[in-house]
Design a protein around this motif. Structure first.
Motif, PDB file in Angstrom:
ATOM      1  N   GLY A   9       0.829  -1.206   0.000  1.00  0.00           N
ATOM      2  CA  GLY A   9       0.000   0.000   0.000  1.00  0.00           C
ATOM      3  C   GLY A   9       0.860   1.250   0.000  1.00  0.00           C
ATOM      4  N   ILE A  11       1.721   3.754   2.376  1.00  0.00           N
ATOM      5  CA  ILE A  11       2.777   3.995   3.373  1.00  0.00           C
ATOM      6  C   ILE A  11       3.666   2.767   3.512  1.00  0.00           C
ATOM      7  CG2 ILE A  11       3.273   4.743   5.728  1.00  0.00           C
ATOM      8  CD1 ILE A  11       0.471   5.977   5.832  1.00  0.00           C
ATOM      9  N   LEU A  30       3.831  -9.098   3.820  1.00  0.00           N
ATOM     10  CA  LEU A  30       2.553  -9.829   3.721  1.00  0.00           C
ATOM     11  C   LEU A  30       1.451  -8.835   3.383  1.00  0.00           C
ATOM     12  CD1 LEU A  30       0.750 -12.374   4.229  1.00  0.00           C
ATOM     13  CD2 LEU A  30       0.546 -11.570   6.590  1.00  0.00           C
ATOM     14  N   LEU A  33      -3.275  -7.551  -1.105  1.00  0.00           N
ATOM     15  CA  LEU A  33      -3.486  -6.924  -2.423  1.00  0.00           C
ATOM     16  C   LEU A  33      -4.970  -6.658  -2.666  1.00  0.00           C
ATOM     17  CD1 LEU A  33      -0.853  -8.663  -4.744  1.00  0.00           C
ATOM     18  CD2 LEU A  33      -0.684  -6.476  -3.530  1.00  0.00           C
ATOM     19  N   ASP A  57      -3.670 -12.670   3.953  1.00  0.00           N
ATOM     20  CA  ASP A  57      -4.523 -11.856   4.821  1.00  0.00           C
ATOM     21  C   ASP A  57      -3.988 -11.892   6.249  1.00  0.00           C
ATOM     22  OD1 ASP A  57      -6.747 -10.918   6.371  1.00  0.00           O
ATOM     23  OD2 ASP A  57      -8.102 -11.545   4.766  1.00  0.00           O
ATOM     24  N   ILE A  58      -3.951 -10.746   6.910  1.00  0.00           N
ATOM     25  CA  ILE A  58      -3.511 -10.753   8.317  1.00  0.00           C
ATOM     26  C   ILE A  58      -4.509 -11.500   9.208  1.00  0.00           C
ATOM     27  CG2 ILE A  58      -2.081  -8.655   8.234  1.00  0.00           C
ATOM     28  CD1 ILE A  58      -4.460  -7.216   9.681  1.00  0.00           C
ATOM     29  N   ALA A  80      -1.133  -3.068   7.564  1.00  0.00           N
ATOM     30  CA  ALA A  80      -2.304  -3.567   6.817  1.00  0.00           C
ATOM     31  C   ALA A  80      -3.592  -3.027   7.428  1.00  0.00           C
ATOM     32  CB  ALA A  80      -2.324  -5.089   6.826  1.00  0.00           C
ATOM     33  N   THR A  98     -10.795  -6.447   8.671  1.00  0.00           N
ATOM     34  CA  THR A  98      -9.322  -6.315   8.614  1.00  0.00           C
ATOM     35  C   THR A  98      -8.777  -5.571   9.826  1.00  0.00           C
ATOM     36  OG1 THR A  98      -9.046  -6.576   6.245  1.00  0.00           O
ATOM     37  CG2 THR A  98      -7.450  -5.156   7.349  1.00  0.00           C
ATOM     38  N   SER A 131      -0.961   3.400  13.504  1.00  0.00           N
ATOM     39  CA  SER A 131      -2.329   3.905  13.601  1.00  0.00           C
ATOM     40  C   SER A 131      -2.396   5.391  13.226  1.00  0.00           C
ATOM     41  CB  SER A 131      -2.892   3.631  14.998  1.00  0.00           C
ATOM     42  OG  SER A 131      -4.283   3.868  14.994  1.00  0.00           O
ATOM     43  N   TYR A 158     -14.184   3.974  10.012  1.00  0.00           N
ATOM     44  CA  TYR A 158     -12.731   3.745   9.876  1.00  0.00           C
ATOM     45  C   TYR A 158     -12.008   4.035  11.189  1.00  0.00           C
ATOM     46  CZ  TYR A 158      -7.871   5.017   9.016  1.00  0.00           C
ATOM     47  OH  TYR A 158      -6.503   5.128   9.111  1.00  0.00           O
ATOM     48  N   LYS A 162      -9.937   1.555  13.789  1.00  0.00           N
ATOM     49  CA  LYS A 162      -8.521   1.749  14.133  1.00  0.00           C
ATOM     50  C   LYS A 162      -8.370   1.908  15.650  1.00  0.00           C
ATOM     51  CE  LYS A 162      -5.323   2.102  11.833  1.00  0.00           C
ATOM     52  NZ  LYS A 162      -4.384   1.059  11.304  1.00  0.00           N
ATOM     53  N   SER A 186      -0.580  11.701  11.548  1.00  0.00           N
ATOM     54  CA  SER A 186      -1.502  12.591  10.833  1.00  0.00           C
ATOM     55  C   SER A 186      -1.551  12.210   9.347  1.00  0.00           C
ATOM     56  CB  SER A 186      -1.035  14.035  11.000  1.00  0.00           C
ATOM     57  OG  SER A 186       0.273  14.160  10.471  1.00  0.00           O
ATOM     58  N   ASN A 187      -2.204  13.045   8.533  1.00  0.00           N
ATOM     59  CA  ASN A 187      -2.383  12.758   7.094  1.00  0.00           C
ATOM     60  C   ASN A 187      -1.054  12.721   6.359  1.00  0.00           C
ATOM     61  OD1 ASN A 187      -5.108  13.739   7.918  1.00  0.00           O
ATOM     62  ND2 ASN A 187      -5.507  13.469   5.731  1.00  0.00           N
ATOM     63  N   ASN A 188      -0.806  11.618   5.690  1.00  0.00           N
ATOM     64  CA  ASN A 188       0.391  11.495   4.863  1.00  0.00           C
ATOM     65  C   ASN A 188       0.092  11.922   3.428  1.00  0.00           C
ATOM     66  OD1 ASN A 188       2.409   8.711   5.999  1.00  0.00           O
ATOM     67  ND2 ASN A 188       1.084   9.994   7.209  1.00  0.00           N
ATOM     68  N   LYS A 197      -7.665   9.490  -2.354  1.00  0.00           N
ATOM     69  CA  LYS A 197      -7.409  10.422  -1.254  1.00  0.00           C
ATOM     70  C   LYS A 197      -7.188  11.817  -1.837  1.00  0.00           C
ATOM     71  CE  LYS A 197      -7.245   6.825   1.607  1.00  0.00           C
ATOM     72  NZ  LYS A 197      -6.091   6.164   2.176  1.00  0.00           N
TER      73      LYS A 197
HETATM   74  P1  NAD Z   1      -3.471   1.821   1.937  1.00  0.00           P
HETATM   75  O1  NAD Z   1      -4.951   1.628   1.883  1.00  0.00           O
HETATM   76  O2  NAD Z   1      -2.777   2.571   0.862  1.00  0.00           O
HETATM   77  O3  NAD Z   1      -2.755   0.398   2.031  1.00  0.00           O
HETATM   78  C1  NAD Z   1      -3.229  -0.642   2.837  1.00  0.00           C
HETATM   79  C2  NAD Z   1      -2.506  -1.927   2.414  1.00  0.00           C
HETATM   80  O4  NAD Z   1      -2.969  -2.983   3.272  1.00  0.00           O
HETATM   81  C3  NAD Z   1      -2.824  -2.355   0.968  1.00  0.00           C
HETATM   82  O5  NAD Z   1      -1.639  -2.747   0.330  1.00  0.00           O
HETATM   83  C4  NAD Z   1      -3.775  -3.523   1.145  1.00  0.00           C
HETATM   84  O6  NAD Z   1      -3.697  -4.477   0.096  1.00  0.00           O
HETATM   85  C5  NAD Z   1      -3.300  -4.116   2.469  1.00  0.00           C
HETATM   86  N1  NAD Z   1      -4.349  -4.859   3.170  1.00  0.00           N
HETATM   87  C6  NAD Z   1      -5.638  -4.496   3.372  1.00  0.00           C
HETATM   88  N2  NAD Z   1      -6.294  -5.443   4.051  1.00  0.00           N
HETATM   89  C7  NAD Z   1      -5.391  -6.438   4.302  1.00  0.00           C
HETATM   90  C8  NAD Z   1      -5.449  -7.676   4.984  1.00  0.00           C
HETATM   91  N3  NAD Z   1      -6.592  -8.105   5.534  1.00  0.00           N
HETATM   92  N4  NAD Z   1      -4.341  -8.431   5.070  1.00  0.00           N
HETATM   93  C9  NAD Z   1      -3.177  -8.018   4.497  1.00  0.00           C
HETATM   94  N5  NAD Z   1      -3.061  -6.853   3.823  1.00  0.00           N
HETATM   95  C10 NAD Z   1      -4.157  -6.064   3.736  1.00  0.00           C
HETATM   96  O7  NAD Z   1      -3.202   2.468   3.369  1.00  0.00           O
HETATM   97  P2  NAD Z   1      -2.056   3.481   3.826  1.00  0.00           P
HETATM   98  O8  NAD Z   1      -2.523   4.859   3.582  1.00  0.00           O
HETATM   99  O9  NAD Z   1      -0.760   3.025   3.277  1.00  0.00           O
HETATM  100  O10 NAD Z   1      -2.105   3.243   5.398  1.00  0.00           O
HETATM  101  C11 NAD Z   1      -1.284   2.258   6.008  1.00  0.00           C
HETATM  102  C12 NAD Z   1      -1.543   2.260   7.506  1.00  0.00           C
HETATM  103  O11 NAD Z   1      -1.254   3.537   8.032  1.00  0.00           O
HETATM  104  C13 NAD Z   1      -2.998   1.966   7.877  1.00  0.00           C
HETATM  105  O12 NAD Z   1      -3.001   1.166   9.036  1.00  0.00           O
HETATM  106  C14 NAD Z   1      -3.582   3.340   8.165  1.00  0.00           C
HETATM  107  O13 NAD Z   1      -4.630   3.253   9.107  1.00  0.00           O
HETATM  108  C15 NAD Z   1      -2.380   4.046   8.737  1.00  0.00           C
HETATM  109  N6  NAD Z   1      -2.341   5.509   8.564  1.00  0.00           N
HETATM  110  C16 NAD Z   1      -2.524   6.067   7.320  1.00  0.00           C
HETATM  111  C17 NAD Z   1      -2.404   7.449   7.168  1.00  0.00           C
HETATM  112  C18 NAD Z   1      -2.571   8.121   5.822  1.00  0.00           C
HETATM  113  O14 NAD Z   1      -2.594   9.356   5.759  1.00  0.00           O
HETATM  114  N7  NAD Z   1      -2.671   7.383   4.718  1.00  0.00           N
HETATM  115  C19 NAD Z   1      -2.121   8.241   8.279  1.00  0.00           C
HETATM  116  C20 NAD Z   1      -1.954   7.646   9.524  1.00  0.00           C
HETATM  117  C21 NAD Z   1      -2.041   6.269   9.640  1.00  0.00           C
END
Ligand code: NAD
Ligand code: DAU
Length: 354
Positions: A9, A11, A30, A33, A57-58, A80, A98, A131, A158, A162, A186-188, A197
């Protein structure tokens, strides 16, 4: 080696790339996808023996137990998740599966693996849970930024899922002694961000001549952090964070959505001007607000700076310019994620605006 979940994903993939740029310690990745996971994010690692990818899957306990026994990681970093607030409003089920059940199963598999480790490995082991600041709820304009001690008051499916996962991680430490660390960021923004997004959606829509949808009045505030700064913070917490502690991570960049969108438009005007000479800002369209939309997030990141010496390297100006440039240089990445499933989602979310 380390086990990273969700490493295909946004991050997670940036983390794996950043990690292998600075370490030779292998990564077992892991990832299920889902629509958000994209193996092209990791194309530059093809043939690199330090990266092992497993689709899974986790929530799959048997798979987790097999992977842990086979690869003997010294740490697990859990990225994940289902991560998009608007999707959680349309369909919360996957978020519970998830983010809550999946994290629970992962914790249980890791706990059994960790309990059986020899003493020195057991002591060195870490489970880092990634988180979000959204677990703290929303702020009024004058309230201080979220510290780690702020009450947990999630407002969307959501953020509730979390927050539930954060509570499970905390409980597995207190009850079983599992050596956990939690980060709330915070927001990435940055490269590889899926264009559902705000920032990547605006870049992609602008270039395609489509409307730039702003929810409500556009005055909602988010605290933006360049994704690689987040990745470096996670690596630092893994290295030196105190067990059982929560670390808030943020960029000290509070900005209203409308200002973010205008900044992106101005950069595009400079770097890829519209053929008619007008500004991309003309494409801004105000649309119906997100239900339960949190008004303001802001992170107090003093603890991680004080205890671990982490500070963001990018300012918003440098990070957003790099981001816009990356999207302009990677049209093939954008085309690839705009699959049929992606278009279905956009139609459901934005309807007639598209
Ligand atoms: P994303 O949606 O881009 O990526 C999530 C990844 O998790 C994907 O590759 C997806 O295939 C995988 N995934 C989903 N369900 C799964 C499962 N059951 N088993 C295994 N893999 C699974 O998310 P992101 O923006 O990269 O966020 C990553 C983490 O960071 C998340 O936990 C999110 O809550 C947290 N977060 C995100 C942000 C942000 O701004 N994007 C900010 C703070 C925290
Ligand atoms: O704060 C951290 C969180 O940031 C993460 O936990 C989430 O995983 C991540 O998705 C992000 O959540 P947001 O809801 O803040 O991000 P999003 O990009 O969806 O929206 C940012 C802001 O822009 C929000 O106030 C809603 C608004 N917005 C979003 C979209 C997609 C619009 O005005 N128009 C849009 O089309």
């Amino acid at each position: 080696m380390i086990l990273v979940t969700g490493g295909a994903g946004f991050i997670g993939a940036n983390f794996v790339l950043e990690w292998l740029e600075h370490n030779d310690e292998p990564v077992l990745n892991l990832d299920k996808l889902t629509y958000a996971g994209n193996l092209h994010n990791l194309d530059s690692l093809q043939g690199d023996a330090r990266h092992i990818f497993v689709r899974g899957d986790i929530g799959d306990r048997a798979l987790l137990e097999r992977l842990l026994a086979e690869h003997q990681p010294r740490a697990v970093i859990n990225f994940a998740a289902e991560s998009h607030v608007d999707r959680s409003i349309h369909g919360p089920e996957d978020f519970i599966q998830t983010n809550v059940v999946g994290t629970f199963r992962l914790l249980e598999a890791v706990r059994h693996y960790w309990s059986a480790l020899p003493a020195t490995q057991k002591e060195a082991f870490r489970f880092l849970h990634v988180s979000t600041d959204e677990v703290y709820g929303t702020l009024t304009p004058d309230e201080p930024a979220f510290a780690e001690t702020h009450r947990v008051e999630p407002n969307s499916p959501y953020s509730a899922s979390k927050a539930a996962s954060d509570h499970l991680v905390r409980a597995w430490h207190h009850t079983y002694g599992l050596p956990v660390l939690t980060t709330n960021c915070s927001n990435n923004y940055g490269p590889l961000h899926f264009p559902e997004k705000l920032i990547p959606l605006v870049i992609v829509n602008a270039l395609a001549g489509k409307p730039l949808p702003i929810y409500g009045d556009g005055r909602q505030i988010r605290d933006w952090l360049y994704v690689r700064d987040h990745c470096r913070a996670i690596a630092r917490v893994l290295q030196a964070g105190r067990l059982g502690e929560v670390y808030n991570i943020g960029g000290w960049n509070e900005k209203a959505n409308i200002d973010i969108v205008k900044t992106v438009c101005a950069l595009l005007d400079e770097l890829r001007p519209r053929s008619d000479g007008k500004s991309y800002a003309e494409q801004i369209t105000f649309v119906q607000d997100r239900p339960g939309h949190d008004r303001r997030y802001a992170i107090d990141a003093r603890k991680i700076e004080r205890e671990l010496g982490w500070k963001p390297a990018e300012t918003f100006d440098t990070g957003i310019r790099k981001t816009v440039q990356w999207y302009l240089e990677h049209p093939e990445w954008v085309a690839n994620v705009q699959s049929g499933a992606y278009r279905d989602w956009v139609a459901k979310q934005y309807g007639a605006v598209q």
